[in-house]
Design a protein around this motif. Sequence first.
Motif, PDB file in Angstrom:
ATOM      1  N   LYS A 324       0.834  -1.202   0.000  1.00  0.00           N
ATOM      2  CA  LYS A 324       0.000   0.000   0.000  1.00  0.00           C
ATOM      3  C   LYS A 324       0.867   1.249   0.000  1.00  0.00           C
ATOM      4  CE  LYS A 324      -4.227   1.661   0.058  1.00  0.00           C
ATOM      5  NZ  LYS A 324      -5.256   1.241   1.029  1.00  0.00           N
ATOM      6  N   ILE A 325       1.957   1.215   0.779  1.00  0.00           N
ATOM      7  CA  ILE A 325       2.875   2.342   0.847  1.00  0.00           C
ATOM      8  C   ILE A 325       4.239   1.875   0.357  1.00  0.00           C
ATOM      9  CG2 ILE A 325       3.990   4.057   2.317  1.00  0.00           C
ATOM     10  CD1 ILE A 325       1.635   3.808   4.240  1.00  0.00           C
ATOM     11  N   ILE A 326       4.760   2.551  -0.642  1.00  0.00           N
ATOM     12  CA  ILE A 326       6.062   2.219  -1.201  1.00  0.00           C
ATOM     13  C   ILE A 326       6.995   3.395  -0.946  1.00  0.00           C
ATOM     14  CG2 ILE A 326       7.350   1.666  -3.307  1.00  0.00           C
ATOM     15  CD1 ILE A 326       4.683   0.578  -4.443  1.00  0.00           C
ATOM     16  N   TYR A 327       8.038   3.152  -0.185  1.00  0.00           N
ATOM     17  CA  TYR A 327       9.019   4.195   0.083  1.00  0.00           C
ATOM     18  C   TYR A 327      10.128   4.134  -0.962  1.00  0.00           C
ATOM     19  CZ  TYR A 327       6.927   5.149   4.635  1.00  0.00           C
ATOM     20  OH  TYR A 327       6.069   5.503   5.643  1.00  0.00           O
ATOM     21  N   THR A 328      10.436   5.266  -1.562  1.00  0.00           N
ATOM     22  CA  THR A 328      11.509   5.312  -2.537  1.00  0.00           C
ATOM     23  C   THR A 328      12.849   5.120  -1.833  1.00  0.00           C
ATOM     24  OG1 THR A 328      11.481   7.726  -2.337  1.00  0.00           O
ATOM     25  CG2 THR A 328      10.294   6.782  -4.180  1.00  0.00           C
ATOM     26  N   PRO A 329      13.815   4.467  -2.497  1.00  0.00           N
ATOM     27  CA  PRO A 329      15.105   4.197  -1.841  1.00  0.00           C
ATOM     28  C   PRO A 329      15.900   5.472  -1.623  1.00  0.00           C
ATOM     29  CG  PRO A 329      15.177   3.550  -4.146  1.00  0.00           C
ATOM     30  CD  PRO A 329      13.751   3.908  -3.849  1.00  0.00           C
TER      31      PRO A 329
END
Length: 348
Positions: A324-329
Motif C-alpha cells: 500500500k505504501i512504497i518508500y523510494t530508496p
Amino acid sequence: MKKILSIALAAAMSLSLVACGGGEKAPAGGSASSTPPTGGASSSGASSSTPVSSGEPITVGVINNDPNESGYRTANDAAMRATFTEENGYKATFYNNNDAAQQIATAQQMIQDEVDFLLLSPASTTGWDTVLQDAQAAGTQVILFDRMLEADESMYAAAVVSDMPAEGKTAVDWLAAQGLDEYNIIHIQGHMGSDAQLGRTGALDEKVAAEASWNYVTQQTADWDESTARTITQSVIDSGKPFNVIYAENNGMARGAVAALDAAGITHGKGGDVIVMGFDSDKWAFEAVLEGSWNYMGLCNPLQADTVDGIIKDLMAGKAPAQKIIYTPEQGFDCDTLTQADVDTYGT
C-alpha cells in the motif's frame, strides 16, 4: 473508462492488500541502496509502455507542488509529465501550486470531471478528508506521490513517497555522531505543515529537547526559498550569536545559508567552523558535499513516476498493489564517504 475501471477494481478487491508500514527502506545508517533512483521500480514490474486494453486513454489529474520550489521539485514534475502522456496511454491534466487550499479546490474539480485517477502530492498533510471521500464516492482512485497526508489507508489506492521522518532521523543521527561538545543550530525549515517539513523537523526537535548541549540559535521557515534562507542566516551572523551547525531542510536553503557564510568570511564544510546540511537530490549539492564545502546531504528521491505508472496499469488489469505504501530508496551522504560514482548515480 469509468466502467472498465470499476470492473478492474472489483476484481482487485478480491485480492488482499498488504497495508504495510513501509516498503524497502534504506537502513537508518545510510548504507547504499541496491536500487538507484532511476525512476523507481514498479511494484509489479509493469512496464511504462504497457498498453491499455480498452484502447481508451486513462484519465489522470496530477496535482503537484510548484516546480520552481526546488531542484527536487523540478525533477519530480518533469518525471510526471514525461510519464503521463498520450503515447503512454494517458489523458492527463496537470496542476502545480504550493497552496493547499488551491490544490484542494482543483482536486474537487478533477473529481467532478471524472478522472480515473487523482495523483496527489499534497502541500499540507491535513484538510483532505472531503476530497478523499468525494473521490471514493465518484470511483476516482487516489494515489499519493512524494508526500503523505493524514488519512486512513483505505482512502487511497497506494502511496509512492519518501519516508520523511526516516530522512530526519538519519540526518540527526549523523549529526550526533560528529561528537561536538555543543550544538548551536541554525534550523531553516521548509513549507510549514508539509510532510517534508514535519519529518525533517521532528527528529531534530526531539534531539534538541532531549540533549542539554543541543540548542537552537534560531528556528525559522524560509518556505523552501534560497534568498530567505540567506537573510535568516545573515541575521544570526549580524546578531553575533555563536553557531556551528546549519540544518536546512532543502538544498536551495542550504545554498542560501552558505552564501551568507561566504559573504561574512565564515568557513564551512569539511574542516570548517560550521557544519552544513541539506536535503534532496540536486547534482550540484552532491558536488558541494564531494568537494567538502558541505558536510551532509539527505537524499530525497524525486523519480517516482514510473512506479506510479506501474501501479495504475496493475489496477487497470485488476491487480492490487503488492504494497500500500512504497518508500523510494533513499539514504544520507557525507563529505567523508561520498564518491563520484554516488554523484553520478543519485544526482538529478
